[in-house]
Scaffold this active site. Structure first.
Site, PDB file in Angstrom:
ATOM      1  N   GLU A 265       0.889  -1.165   0.000  1.00  0.00           N
ATOM      2  CA  GLU A 265       0.000   0.000   0.000  1.00  0.00           C
ATOM      3  C   GLU A 265       0.921   1.206   0.000  1.00  0.00           C
ATOM      4  OE1 GLU A 265      -1.153   3.040   1.951  1.00  0.00           O
ATOM      5  OE2 GLU A 265      -2.013   1.726   3.486  1.00  0.00           O
ATOM      6  N   CYS A 302      -1.656   7.977   4.888  1.00  0.00           N
ATOM      7  CA  CYS A 302      -1.720   7.617   3.466  1.00  0.00           C
ATOM      8  C   CYS A 302      -3.027   8.096   2.846  1.00  0.00           C
ATOM      9  CB  CYS A 302      -1.521   6.128   3.275  1.00  0.00           C
ATOM     10  SG  CYS A 302      -2.252   5.135   4.545  1.00  0.00           S
TER      11      CYS A 302
HETATM   12  P1  NAP Z   1       9.600   3.736   3.225  1.00  0.00           P
HETATM   13  O1  NAP Z   1      10.819   4.503   2.977  1.00  0.00           O
HETATM   14  O2  NAP Z   1       8.938   3.170   2.036  1.00  0.00           O
HETATM   15  O3  NAP Z   1      10.023   2.557   4.244  1.00  0.00           O
HETATM   16  C1  NAP Z   1       9.102   1.577   4.693  1.00  0.00           C
HETATM   17  C2  NAP Z   1       9.866   0.300   5.025  1.00  0.00           C
HETATM   18  O4  NAP Z   1      10.374  -0.281   3.818  1.00  0.00           O
HETATM   19  C3  NAP Z   1      11.066   0.516   5.914  1.00  0.00           C
HETATM   20  O5  NAP Z   1      11.191  -0.581   6.767  1.00  0.00           O
HETATM   21  C4  NAP Z   1      12.212   0.584   4.946  1.00  0.00           C
HETATM   22  O6  NAP Z   1      13.440   0.212   5.533  1.00  0.00           O
HETATM   23  C5  NAP Z   1      11.786  -0.416   3.904  1.00  0.00           C
HETATM   24  N1  NAP Z   1      12.357  -0.089   2.593  1.00  0.00           N
HETATM   25  C6  NAP Z   1      12.258   1.103   1.963  1.00  0.00           C
HETATM   26  N2  NAP Z   1      12.898   1.046   0.773  1.00  0.00           N
HETATM   27  C7  NAP Z   1      13.416  -0.205   0.676  1.00  0.00           C
HETATM   28  C8  NAP Z   1      14.195  -0.877  -0.306  1.00  0.00           C
HETATM   29  N3  NAP Z   1      14.576  -0.266  -1.428  1.00  0.00           N
HETATM   30  N4  NAP Z   1      14.538  -2.149  -0.091  1.00  0.00           N
HETATM   31  C9  NAP Z   1      14.155  -2.783   1.034  1.00  0.00           C
HETATM   32  N5  NAP Z   1      13.427  -2.208   2.015  1.00  0.00           N
HETATM   33  C10 NAP Z   1      13.058  -0.926   1.841  1.00  0.00           C
HETATM   34  O7  NAP Z   1       8.476   4.550   3.986  1.00  0.00           O
HETATM   35  P2  NAP Z   1       8.564   5.439   5.298  1.00  0.00           P
HETATM   36  O8  NAP Z   1       9.801   5.147   6.050  1.00  0.00           O
HETATM   37  O9  NAP Z   1       7.250   5.297   5.940  1.00  0.00           O
HETATM   38  O10 NAP Z   1       8.637   6.917   4.752  1.00  0.00           O
HETATM   39  C11 NAP Z   1       9.760   7.365   4.071  1.00  0.00           C
HETATM   40  C12 NAP Z   1       9.273   8.237   2.942  1.00  0.00           C
HETATM   41  O11 NAP Z   1       8.209   7.596   2.237  1.00  0.00           O
HETATM   42  C13 NAP Z   1       8.716   9.520   3.459  1.00  0.00           C
HETATM   43  O12 NAP Z   1       9.630  10.577   3.333  1.00  0.00           O
HETATM   44  C14 NAP Z   1       7.487   9.767   2.676  1.00  0.00           C
HETATM   45  O13 NAP Z   1       7.688  10.817   1.782  1.00  0.00           O
HETATM   46  C15 NAP Z   1       7.226   8.529   1.893  1.00  0.00           C
HETATM   47  N6  NAP Z   1       5.854   8.032   2.086  1.00  0.00           N
HETATM   48  C16 NAP Z   1       5.455   7.237   3.143  1.00  0.00           C
HETATM   49  C17 NAP Z   1       4.119   6.816   3.228  1.00  0.00           C
HETATM   50  C18 NAP Z   1       3.566   5.984   4.358  1.00  0.00           C
HETATM   51  O14 NAP Z   1       2.359   5.713   4.373  1.00  0.00           O
HETATM   52  N7  NAP Z   1       4.375   5.580   5.314  1.00  0.00           N
HETATM   53  C19 NAP Z   1       3.244   7.172   2.249  1.00  0.00           C
HETATM   54  C20 NAP Z   1       3.711   7.929   1.202  1.00  0.00           C
HETATM   55  C21 NAP Z   1       4.996   8.348   1.131  1.00  0.00           C
HETATM   56  P3  NAP Z   1      14.396   1.339   6.167  1.00  0.00           P
HETATM   57  O15 NAP Z   1      13.822   1.594   7.514  1.00  0.00           O
HETATM   58  O16 NAP Z   1      15.749   0.767   6.189  1.00  0.00           O
HETATM   59  O17 NAP Z   1      14.315   2.535   5.269  1.00  0.00           O
END
Ligand code: NAP
Length: 538
Positions: A265, A302
């Site tokens: 998601e 989200c």
């Molecule tokens: P995220 O960066 O997508 O991370 C979520 C999880 O996935 C974390 O455990 C992360 O590990 C892992 N992950 C991310 N990229 C990966 C990869 N290439 N390979 C393997 N695992 C990976 O989301 P977030 O930490 O919630 O938010 C970070 C950014 O995402 C924000 O700045 C925001 O702009 C955006 N975002 C988040 C959401 C939400 O609903 N959470 C929605 C929209 C946008 P790590 O902890 O090592 O990074």
């Protein structure tokens, strides 16, 4: 303090072998004790092996046993008491009410799954009895049911430290289905992850389940997250987070020798359409409602409304003025971590720099010298510019939104038509106005997972009827929800038994229907035993 900084692997709490770190309080920028550890790849392999060993044993538990386990999980989470609430507040900057609300939500969710699986409906039992006399060919006895997929990896989300984390929706659904779960906790709230994992570990032990049913691993997504997704014993992935993260894991899973589903998601701008009559009747109230929805939790949802669409006119001017006034009263908001705060500041600066985009209002500016604070912002753009610039519909995670001003109804439909897949789509309207908008409704239905009328999209109810997902890029598979009891469908798969000895069939498929569940017998839905159902039909 109960937090040890260890990993839960095969029922044992072990110090991580890949380094140490500390959680950070986003409201102050200060580190929080104690020292925590990262799991190594060897520890990931050990946890996966334990889950693989547990899978057939756990799959063979009855729905009643799993229901008791889920209820025990909820009890154990509640037994963590204030220590959990305070740790989550420290690690996220969320107020007590929000954190208590999330705890209530996960406990309700665990209990709801417990009662839902007891009904047996998710098994979708279908029985077509043998027709040995059928011409030209006899029909064999065929019985269909759902069964668990196998070990599931769950990636906790940053923004829901309880509801989409260790014991959140993905974990509850997978455990309810009969799948062992390996959680890759989010590094933004690691102590909270450990506390909840302790509760689940207690429940596993109290219910006498195999140790590998539940594991918690902390570390980098690219290191241990990827390792988990490519492990051959893992059969599905649940993810909530960014588009980039979700797609990286989706590609990894699809490039395995045995590809597996990734239920991710991801991003969404959740369009809100304000129709003219609704604005004429209550522009100011709608503006206040919109700003409240936009700024809830600093917009770190989200389903945060990132785009509003309306037709130019005096009522839209009143809306924009009221929204600006409401926004000016919103204090700077604390973001979950420095990366998210940084991405927000860059994203809003990028929006502001786009030709034709102007600032329509903003919250109080950031005065705190420490912590990860940002300022709420509302932008405005004309529809022609929005249609010409795809960057304007990219999600900026946080409390910012773009109001798209259309010349007329035709342009409003063009704007909606240009949008990508979304978690939600909202229309504010009068009922007669909605009755005239079949084209708009049809367009939104083709793009969203949840169509909202005269509410705001924030607030996702955990219930049987919820759909939280949508066409890409909102999610990787529009057929499934990640919230509500229907989300169990992600972690089961059908099997049918042909000509199988009656006494050896799973109880759910036996003629006598000992569990008294609802089944489709020769095309008729019934809770009766097969003999009675067949007699009733003839
Ligand atoms: P995220 O960066 O997508 O991370 C979520 C999880 O996935 C974390 O455990 C992360 O590990 C892992 N992950 C991310 N990229 C990966 C990869 N290439 N390979 C393997 N695992 C990976 O989301 P977030 O930490 O919630 O938010 C970070 C950014 O995402 C924000 O700045 C925001 O702009 C955006 N975002 C988040 C959401 C939400 O609903 N959470 C929605 C929209 C946008 P790590 O902890 O090592 O990074």
């Amino acid at each position: 303090m109960r937090i040890t900084g260890k990993q839960l692997i095969n029922g044992q709490w072990l110090a991580g072998e890949a380094g140490q770190y500390q959680a950070v309080n986003p409201a102050t920028g200060e580190e929080i004790a104690p020292l925590l550890s990262y799991a190594s790849k060897a520890q990931v392999a050990a946890a996966v092996a334990a889950a693989e060993a547990a899978a057939p044993l756990y799959a063979n538990t009855s729905a009643a046993q799993r229901a008791e386990f889920l209820q025990r999980c909820a009890e154990e989470v509640m037994a963590l008491g204030d220590e959990l609430i305070e740790r989550v507040m420290q690690e996220t900057g969320y107020p007590r009410g929000r954190v208590e609300g999330e705890r209530g939500r996960i406990c309700h969710q665990l209990r709801l799954f417990a009662s839902s699986i007891r009904t047996g409906d998710y098994l979708d039992i279908r029985i077509d009895t043998a027709l040995p006399e059928r011409q030209p060919l006899p029909r064999p006895d065929i019985r269909f049911m759902n069964q668990p997929l196998g070990p599931v990896v769950v990636f906790g989300a940053s923004n829901f430290p309880l509801a989409f984390s260790v014991a959140g929706g993905d974990t509850a659904a997978a455990l309810a289905a009969g799948c062992p779960v390996l959680v890759k906790g989010h590094n933004s709230h690691p102590g909270s992850c450990e506390l909840v994992a302790q509760a689940l570990d207690n429940a596993v032990k109290a219910c006498g389940l195999p140790a590998g049913v539940f594991s918690l691993l902390m570390g980098s997504g690219r290191e241990i997250g990827s390792e988990l997704v490519v492990a051959p014993a893992v059969k599905a992935v649940g993810f909530t987070g960014s588009l980039a993260g979700g797609m990286a894991l989706f590609k990894l899973a699809n490039n395995r020798p045995e590809p597996i589903p990734v239920f991710a998601e991801m991003g969404s701008v959740n369009p809100v359409v304000f129709l003219p009559q609704a604005l004429q009747q209550s522009a100011a109230a709608l503006a206040q409602g919109y700003v409240a929805s936009l700024t809830l939790g600093s917009g770190q949802f989200c389903v945060n409304p990132g785009v509003a669409v309306a037709i130019a006119g005096p009522e839209l001017d009143r809306f924009l003025q009221s929204a600006g006034e409401a926004l000016a009263k919103i204090p700077a908001g604390v973001m979950l971590n420095d990366n998210i705060a940084d991405a927000y500041d860059k994203g809003t600066a990028h929006l502001a720099a786009q030709a034709g985009v102007s600032l329509a209002g903003c919250g109080a500016s950031v005065t705190a010298e420490q912590g990860f604070y940002t300022q709420a912002k509302l932008f405005q753009v004309d529809a022609a510019t929005f249609l010409a610039n795809p960057h304007l519909q990219e999600e900026v995670f946080g409390h910012t939104s773009v109001v798209v001003v259309c010349d007329d109804q035709k342009q409003l439909l063009q704007v909606v038509s240009s949008l990508k897949g979304q978690l939600t789509g909202t229309i504010h309207c009068t009922e007669p106005e909605l009755a005239e908008q079949s084209k708009l409704v049809q367009l939104l239905r083709s793009k969203v997972g949840r169509l909202v009328i005269n509410n705001f999209p924030t607030g996702v109810e955990v219930c049987d009827a919820m759909m939280h997902g949508g066409p890409f890029p909102a999610a990787t598979d529009a057929r499934f929800t990640s919230v509500g009891t229907a989300s169990i469908a992600r972690f089961i798969r059908p099997i049918c038994f042909q000509n199988y000895p009656q006494a050896l069939l799973p109880q759910e498929l036996q003629d006598s229907n000992p569990l008294q569940i609802s089944r489709l017998v020769n095309g008729v839905r019934t809770t009766a035993a097969v003999e009675a159902a067949v007699a009733g039909a003839s």
